[in-house]
Design a protein around this motif. Structure first.
Motif: not given
Length: 153
Positions: A53-71
């Motif tokens: 999941r860390e490999v395929i994820a878009p960079m914008d997702y990886l930059r998101m702060a932890p929380g409900l939106s990221r989840h």
């Protein structure tokens, strides 16, 4: 990109195994590496390893702060990563027949623990393109190549 496919018996249980796919950190960009908070060798030498999941994820997702939106944004990424793992593991381990990698899988044949080092196409950040393939996603269009070597874990 290189991957490590693993089959490991869960100690003290009937023939129950965990199957996983990992990607060496040196196969992903330094920027992507810096956005992965969990740096682990997962019990395998040569780490740290990234999860699919860390490999395929878009960079914008990886930059998101932890929380409900990221989840919430991570749910489809996690679902696709588990499908990709199941496709690759199924091609490498014939007993892996699940369409989504289970946490634990009962394997009556009780095979040996195994590590397989092999290559696939570079799928870093390719969530959207891979997701669009839908049911046509296969080990072949993931670029799975022949094994480099395999040994008991």
């Amino acid at each position: 990109m290189q991957i490590l496919a693993t089959r490991r018996r869960i100690a003290g249980t009937l023939p129950h195994f965990e199957y996983r796919i990992f990607v060496p950190f040196d196969q992903i960009s330094v920027e992507r590496q810096n956005l992965i908070p969990n740096r682990s060798d997962y019990g395998f030498k040569g780490g740290p390893w990234a999860r699919m999941r860390e490999v395929i994820a878009p960079m914008d997702y990886l930059r998101m702060a932890p929380g409900l939106s990221r989840h919430d944004c991570g749910r489809p990424i996690e679902a696709l990563s588990k499908r990709i793992e199941a496709i690759l593991l199924g091609a490498l381990y014939p007993e892996m027949t699940a369409i989504v990698v289970p946490v634990v899988m009962a394997v009556p044949s009780n095979p040996d623990d195994s590590l397989i080092y092999t290559d696939i196409s570079d799928i870093s950040g390719r969530f959207l393109a891979l997701d669009q393939l839908g049911e046509q996603l296969t080990s072949r269009n993931l670029g799975l190549r022949a094994m480099h070597h395999s040994r008991a874990a």
